[in-house]
Design an enzyme around this catalytic site. Sequence first.
Site: not given
Ligand SMILES: *Cc1c(COP(=O)(O)O)cnc(C)c1O
Length: 346
Positions: A35, A130, A242, A291
Amino acid sequence: MTAATLTIDLNAVVANWRALDAMSASNVETAAVVKAEGYGLGAGHVSAALAKAGARSFFVALAEEGVALRKSVGNDPAIYVFSGLMATDAALIRDYNLIPLLNSPSQLVKFRMGMPEAAFGIQIDTGMNRLGLEPADFVMVREKAKGASLIISHLACADAPEHPQNDAQLQCFNKLTKGMSARRSLAATGGILLGPDYHFDLCRPGVGLYGGEPFTKASPVVTLSVPVIQTRNVAVGETVGYAAAWAAQRPSKIATVAAGYADGLIRAMGAGRTYLWAGNRPCPVVGRVSMDLITVDVTDVPNAPKFLDILNAEQTVDKLADNAGTIGYEILTGLGARYKRDYVGG
Ligand SMILES: *Cc1c(COP(=O)(O)O)cnc(C)c1O
């Protein structure tokens, strides 16, 4: 000027996938979570390398990510979508043969009515609150869930092995899914490290593939090399950057490099803890991160460097994250779009 270069070692990604795979029994499949553009490193390159190495299942957050992924891995691998079935997803899921992880009874009913032949998975919420079906809802739809190709849940505290919520979620998952023939998956990177009780039929690591904690034995995957645009001499008492936040205590040579917080090198990691490396010589960041620019004390480097490295085997994403008060995941996924991405291996 040459752009800052992010080098991604696909052989290290593959080695990490194999090492994680070796931690579970041979009948447990190890998938790959790609992802958010493969945690910022390039989902296409990463997934192509992993598919070649033998990965058969991939996970993305959104159906659109699944579409892009399908184009890079071809028709064979399974592609699961964590977000389930959002309003405009049905056509993408059908056209690109994606597998939604359905997150509510209404998604389940809707999907089964709309595409009775299509593969689907289910996510149960066992305590993270979640995403996923509440346990009571899952019990109600258990019959309808029987055709699922995968049932997953996600651990909230897997990076803290002693946390009692790990076992509580494990027991909840076991109880809800006991006796079902669908394949089951509970473990991401942290869950793999918790041991075989957590592995079920499929593990789905993300961050560990990319060299991040909690997989502390991972091979480092990224190096980030940033060009020096200008080097100047600064006299004792002169300030840099800065808010005039740093003043020279000795006659100093300051290199200004072409990357900053707009490139994911977040301002909070700033001076005092973070280094840029001239070969194997660490040079401290001085003054505030801007930046597009960072200023670095290179007084002790014999020849003015043309490039300085900010991510390497010494200063990993997790170290940088520590310096900034965040986690490696956020550094990885924030690595900027302006970097030239170079891939080695794969
Ligand atoms: C992102 C995610 C993973 C992978 O998690 P890692 O900690 O990066 O290995 C697996 N399952 C779900 C539901 C996630 O959201």
